[in-house]
Design a protein around this motif. Structure first.
Motif, PDB file in Angstrom:
ATOM      1  N   MET A   1      -9.578  14.039  -5.141  1.00 14.82           N
ATOM      2  CA  MET A   1      -8.625  13.560  -4.144  1.00 14.82           C
ATOM      3  C   MET A   1      -8.357  14.664  -3.130  1.00 14.82           C
TER       4      MET A   1
ATOM      5  N   PRO B   1     -10.201   9.901  -1.757  1.00 16.14           N
ATOM      6  CA  PRO B   1      -8.974   9.346  -1.171  1.00 16.14           C
ATOM      7  C   PRO B   1      -7.979  10.447  -0.824  1.00 16.14           C
TER       8      PRO B   1
ATOM      9  N   LYS C   1       0.838  -1.204   0.000  1.00 15.85           N
ATOM     10  CA  LYS C   1       0.000   0.000   0.000  1.00 15.85           C
ATOM     11  C   LYS C   1       0.864   1.243   0.000  1.00 15.85           C
TER      12      LYS C   1
ATOM     13  N   CYS D   1      -8.289   6.622  -8.235  1.00  8.61           N
ATOM     14  CA  CYS D   1      -9.563   7.215  -7.806  1.00  8.61           C
ATOM     15  C   CYS D   1     -10.714   6.228  -7.998  1.00  8.61           C
TER      16      CYS D   1
ATOM     17  N   GLN E   1     -14.399   4.709  -0.704  1.00  9.14           N
ATOM     18  CA  GLN E   1     -13.600   5.842  -0.252  1.00  9.14           C
ATOM     19  C   GLN E   1     -13.662   6.869  -1.371  1.00  9.14           C
TER      20      GLN E   1
ATOM     21  N   SER F   1     -10.544   3.524  -5.399  1.00 10.83           N
ATOM     22  CA  SER F   1     -10.958   4.070  -4.099  1.00 10.83           C
ATOM     23  C   SER F   1     -12.475   4.172  -4.014  1.00 10.83           C
ATOM     24  N   ARG F   2     -13.116   4.626  -5.095  1.00 11.43           N
ATOM     25  CA  ARG F   2     -14.582   4.698  -5.105  1.00 11.43           C
ATOM     26  C   ARG F   2     -15.190   3.312  -4.971  1.00 11.43           C
TER      27      ARG F   2
END
Length: 162
Positions: A89, A155, A11, A144, A152, A147-148
């Motif tokens: 973001m 992010p 990560k 992005c 999230q 993350s969606r």
């Protein structure tokens, strides 16, 4: 492998890759004149030409979370971007962002770096498309979207220090 399946070190590596890609996007977009800086200017552009906006960055400085008016602006901009499928973001390294974009305007006033929009064309000149649109923007866009997918929606990314 999704972002969620990555271990801690992976990560961190992924965040570094995305941070560097974001930095590349900002440098390239700035050179092409495809950056809008400032909450008010961003709101005007989103109202007038949201179709050309590909990325929205919201930043905070020390104590920025206390500014209620700024938080209201952020909430409205986030809602607009989510509704219009604009990648969004949070960047929490305002100092590095100021280095990339130039920390002052022509009158030696500090720029409002709380909201930055990246567009695919130069504002007011829709004929000129952004030749800088490349792999770096694709990395940021994929991050992005991932993350969606993980719920999230905004992010948080840290730009690498120099």
């Amino acid at each position: 492998m999704t972002f969620e399946e990555l271990t801690g070190d992976q990560k961190t590596d992924r965040m570094d890759v995305v941070g560097k890609a974001l930095e590349e996007v900002l440098f390239s977009a700035l050179a092409q004149g495809c950056i809008t800086v400032g909450v008010f200017e961003a709101a005007k552009l989103l109202n007038a030409d949201s179709d050309n906006v590909v990325l929205c960055l919201l930043t905070t400085d020390e104590g920025g979370d206390v500014d209620v008016a700024l938080q209201i602006h952020f909430t409205l901009i986030q809602a607009f971007c989510c509704e219009n499928d604009i990648n969004i973001m949070r960047v929490n390294n305002m100092h590095r962002l100021a280095e990339i974009l130039g920390g002052v305007d022509g009158e030696d006033e500090p720029k409002d770096l709380h909201c930055i929009l990246v567009t695919v064309s130069v504002p007011h000149l829709p004929i000129i498309s952004a030749p800088w649109k490349d792999g770096a923007l694709n990395k940021v866009t994929c991050f992005c979207k991932e993350s969606r997918f993980l719920d999230q929606w905004v992010p948080i990314i840290n730009l690498p220090e120099r």
